[in-house]
Design a protein around this motif. Structure first.
Motif, PDB file in Angstrom:
ATOM      1  N   SER A 254       9.634 -32.685  21.982  1.00 53.89           N
ATOM      2  CA  SER A 254      10.230 -32.677  20.644  1.00 53.89           C
ATOM      3  C   SER A 254       9.570 -33.676  19.699  1.00 53.89           C
ATOM      4  N   LYS A 255       8.701 -34.528  20.217  1.00 51.74           N
ATOM      5  CA  LYS A 255       8.051 -35.561  19.402  1.00 51.74           C
ATOM      6  C   LYS A 255       6.614 -35.204  19.036  1.00 51.74           C
ATOM      7  N   LEU A 256       6.102 -34.108  19.593  1.00 52.28           N
ATOM      8  CA  LEU A 256       4.675 -33.811  19.466  1.00 52.28           C
ATOM      9  C   LEU A 256       4.262 -33.547  18.026  1.00 52.28           C
ATOM     10  N   ALA A 257       5.090 -32.826  17.270  1.00 52.96           N
ATOM     11  CA  ALA A 257       4.707 -32.485  15.900  1.00 52.96           C
ATOM     12  C   ALA A 257       4.494 -33.743  15.058  1.00 52.96           C
ATOM     13  N   SER A 258       5.423 -34.686  15.137  1.00 52.37           N
ATOM     14  CA  SER A 258       5.271 -35.910  14.346  1.00 52.37           C
ATOM     15  C   SER A 258       4.096 -36.745  14.849  1.00 52.37           C
ATOM     16  N   GLN A 259       3.864 -36.743  16.162  1.00 54.32           N
ATOM     17  CA  GLN A 259       2.725 -37.487  16.699  1.00 54.32           C
ATOM     18  C   GLN A 259       1.404 -36.882  16.243  1.00 54.32           C
ATOM     19  N   MET A 260       1.353 -35.551  16.126  1.00 57.45           N
ATOM     20  CA  MET A 260       0.131 -34.921  15.624  1.00 57.45           C
ATOM     21  C   MET A 260      -0.105 -35.274  14.160  1.00 57.45           C
ATOM     22  N   ARG A 261       0.933 -35.272  13.382  1.00 53.73           N
ATOM     23  CA  ARG A 261       0.779 -35.660  11.970  1.00 53.73           C
ATOM     24  C   ARG A 261       0.310 -37.109  11.857  1.00 53.73           C
ATOM     25  N   ASP A 262       0.890 -37.974  12.686  1.00 54.61           N
ATOM     26  CA  ASP A 262       0.492 -39.385  12.654  1.00 54.61           C
ATOM     27  C   ASP A 262      -0.979 -39.555  13.034  1.00 54.61           C
ATOM     28  N   ALA A 263      -1.494 -38.655  13.888  1.00 47.19           N
ATOM     29  CA  ALA A 263      -2.889 -38.745  14.326  1.00 47.19           C
ATOM     30  C   ALA A 263      -3.860 -38.205  13.283  1.00 47.19           C
ATOM     31  N   GLY A 264      -3.342 -37.561  12.229  1.00 48.49           N
ATOM     32  CA  GLY A 264      -4.206 -37.042  11.176  1.00 48.49           C
ATOM     33  C   GLY A 264      -4.332 -35.538  11.132  1.00 48.49           C
ATOM     34  N   PHE A 265      -3.655 -34.819  12.031  1.00 48.12           N
ATOM     35  CA  PHE A 265      -3.694 -33.359  11.978  1.00 48.12           C
ATOM     36  C   PHE A 265      -2.870 -32.875  10.785  1.00 48.12           C
ATOM     37  N   VAL A 266      -3.281 -31.746  10.233  1.00 49.17           N
ATOM     38  CA  VAL A 266      -2.593 -31.154   9.084  1.00 49.17           C
ATOM     39  C   VAL A 266      -2.123 -29.755   9.466  1.00 49.17           C
ATOM     40  N   ASN A 267      -1.334 -29.164   8.570  1.00 45.49           N
ATOM     41  CA  ASN A 267      -0.808 -27.811   8.809  1.00 45.49           C
ATOM     42  C   ASN A 267      -0.132 -27.714  10.176  1.00 45.49           C
ATOM     43  N   VAL A 268       0.586 -28.762  10.548  1.00 48.00           N
ATOM     44  CA  VAL A 268       1.244 -28.795  11.854  1.00 48.00           C
ATOM     45  C   VAL A 268       2.460 -27.868  11.818  1.00 48.00           C
ATOM     46  N   GLU A 269       2.520 -26.957  12.755  1.00 45.86           N
ATOM     47  CA  GLU A 269       3.636 -26.022  12.845  1.00 45.86           C
ATOM     48  C   GLU A 269       4.271 -26.121  14.230  1.00 45.86           C
ATOM     49  N   GLU A 270       5.581 -25.991  14.282  1.00 48.08           N
ATOM     50  CA  GLU A 270       6.343 -26.091  15.520  1.00 48.08           C
ATOM     51  C   GLU A 270       7.219 -24.854  15.676  1.00 48.08           C
ATOM     52  N   ILE A 271       7.114 -24.214  16.821  1.00 48.27           N
ATOM     53  CA  ILE A 271       7.955 -23.073  17.184  1.00 48.27           C
ATOM     54  C   ILE A 271       8.682 -23.456  18.466  1.00 48.27           C
ATOM     55  N   VAL A 272       9.960 -23.155  18.546  1.00 48.64           N
ATOM     56  CA  VAL A 272      10.729 -23.472  19.741  1.00 48.64           C
ATOM     57  C   VAL A 272      11.293 -22.179  20.326  1.00 48.64           C
ATOM     58  N   LEU A 273      10.931 -21.893  21.560  1.00 49.37           N
ATOM     59  CA  LEU A 273      11.418 -20.724  22.279  1.00 49.37           C
ATOM     60  C   LEU A 273      12.452 -21.164  23.304  1.00 49.37           C
ATOM     61  N   LYS A 274      13.298 -20.234  23.719  1.00 54.58           N
ATOM     62  CA  LYS A 274      14.316 -20.524  24.724  1.00 54.58           C
ATOM     63  C   LYS A 274      13.884 -19.965  26.076  1.00 54.58           C
ATOM     64  N   LEU A 275      13.719 -20.846  27.047  1.00 54.54           N
ATOM     65  CA  LEU A 275      13.325 -20.467  28.399  1.00 54.54           C
ATOM     66  C   LEU A 275      14.571 -20.479  29.289  1.00 54.54           C
ATOM     67  N   PRO A 276      15.119 -19.312  29.623  1.00 55.60           N
ATOM     68  CA  PRO A 276      16.360 -19.297  30.404  1.00 55.60           C
ATOM     69  C   PRO A 276      16.122 -19.735  31.849  1.00 55.60           C
ATOM     70  N   LEU A 277      17.166 -20.284  32.446  1.00 53.40           N
ATOM     71  CA  LEU A 277      17.140 -20.646  33.859  1.00 53.40           C
ATOM     72  C   LEU A 277      18.003 -19.652  34.617  1.00 53.40           C
ATOM     73  N   GLY A 278      17.368 -18.785  35.414  1.00 48.56           N
ATOM     74  CA  GLY A 278      18.105 -17.793  36.181  1.00 48.56           C
ATOM     75  C   GLY A 278      18.135 -16.437  35.515  1.00 48.56           C
TER      76      GLY A 278
END
Length: 355
Positions: A254-278
């Motif tokens: 959940s922290k990767l997007a902000s860490q990428m922006r801090d590193a200088g990456f641009v156009n950062v996009e985040e998609i969250v999928l649901k991985l069911p258990l069972g």
């Protein structure tokens, strides 16, 4: 790592693209609700699909010139671990056959959840230099896979080779030499993500991409069925403590997007999928995806826990084996409609300024 296997026409739940705020825990506001198998919709006739065995056609290879020291392994508590830079590298999971089978399951599971997509970065038709596992899709690209262990089989696409190295050390790739870097199911073991991203943005060409595909290792539930007692949740709480004590971060997705922006990456996009258990979901693809995830965890409980619990929490293996009996039973509790967030995070290196 295994080569890609295309999956035909699955569907998957997807959240809206996130504005990128950090959150230490999975969010409950993902846009799509997974229907449980016993839920019904007006006029719907649902036919169950038999839970069948998983499979993978993946192939990979490594250079035959690697030295015997890289081929060495360490055996501990009946499990086999990498020996390459073992004193300086944090990676608490085995590399034995069972763990490799689990990697194949995770690949197939992720492909189903991602609708057969290997990546979300807009690479175009002809990228030239790729770091990771998209060799079949881009036969004109030189593709390198990086691993701590020399455990890959011998047959791969001709444009793919494997490098035995530690990605947390200084990268030896020339500046502005890579079109795309792909990392999946690894970020929780990276101690210093800012350093990793700094190395990556230097090696990536202007306009190139870095993509993470990472699970946030904490269960979520949308319908209130994840009630106590639930040994799986208790186990994950202990696991996350042990990982943190060893220097990792199972909440890091959940922290990767902000860490990428801090590193200088641009156009950062985040998609969250649901991985069911069972196999509780009604949707056939999600049901099978959940089966794969359950098998992956159940078959790997001892692999996952051995070093994390002994070194990170100070447990004895005998106590771990007894503790996991109830956890393994709990994995098959279909009354808990649980899923894990899978974060897809893509960032672009800024284009070069015109001269």
């Amino acid at each position: 790592m295994s080569a890609p296997t295309e999956v035909a026409e699955p569907t998957s739940p997807r959240s809206p693209r996130s504005p990128g705020q950090e959150s230490p825990l999975p969010q409950a506001n993902l846009s799509t609700t997974i229907l449980a198998e016993n839920d019904s919709e007006p006029g719907e006739d649902f036919e169950d699909e038999d839970d069948s065995a998983y499979g993978s056609d993946g192939l990979s290879s490594y250079s035959a010139s690697i030295t015997s020291s890289i081929r060495n392994h360490v055996h501990e508590n009946g499990l086999r671990y990498h020996a390459f830079k073992q004193d300086s590298t944090y990676y608490p999971f085995p590399n034995d056959e069972n763990e490799q089978n689990r990697d194949d399951i995770k690949h197939a599971m992720t492909m189903m959840l991602c609708e057969g997509k290997l990546h979300y970065a807009p690479l175009g038709d002809n990228p030239q230099s790729i770091l990771d596992l998209v060799a079949d899709k881009y036969p004109g690209a030189a593709v390198e896979g990086v691993d701590l262990s020399a455990i890959q089989p011998n047959f791969v696409p001709p444009n793919l080779k494997f490098i035995i190295d530690d990605i947390e050390e200084e990268w030896l790739y020339p500046e502005n030499s890579i079109d795309y870097v792909h990392m999946r199911h690894t970020a929780q073991t990276i101690k210093n993500k800012p350093q990793l991203l700094d190395c990556a943005i230097q090696a990536i060409k202007p306009g190139g991409y870095f993509e993470f595909q990472e699970i946030l290792y904490y269960p979520s539930c949308d319908d209130g069925t994840m009630t106590d007692p639930y040994p799986v949740k208790d186990w994950i709480d202990e696991l996350n403590k042990g990982i943190a004590n060893l220097g990792g971060d199972n909440f890091g997705a959940s922290k990767l997007a902000s860490q990428m922006r801090d590193a200088g990456f641009v156009n950062v996009e985040e998609i969250v999928l649901k991985l069911p258990l069972g196999t509780w979901p009604k949707d056939k693809v999600l049901k099978r995806t959940g089966l794969y995830w359950r098998v992956n965890i159940s078959d790997g409980l001892r692999n996952i826990c051995s070093r994390v619990f002994t070194r990170g929490l100070g447990w004895k293996m005998e106590a771990i084996d007894v503790y996991l009996i109830e956890v393994r039973k709990s994995l098959h509790d279909a009354s808990k409609h649980v899923y894990f967030p899978l974060y897809i995070v893509v960032g672009q290196k800024p284009e070069a300024a015109p001269e």
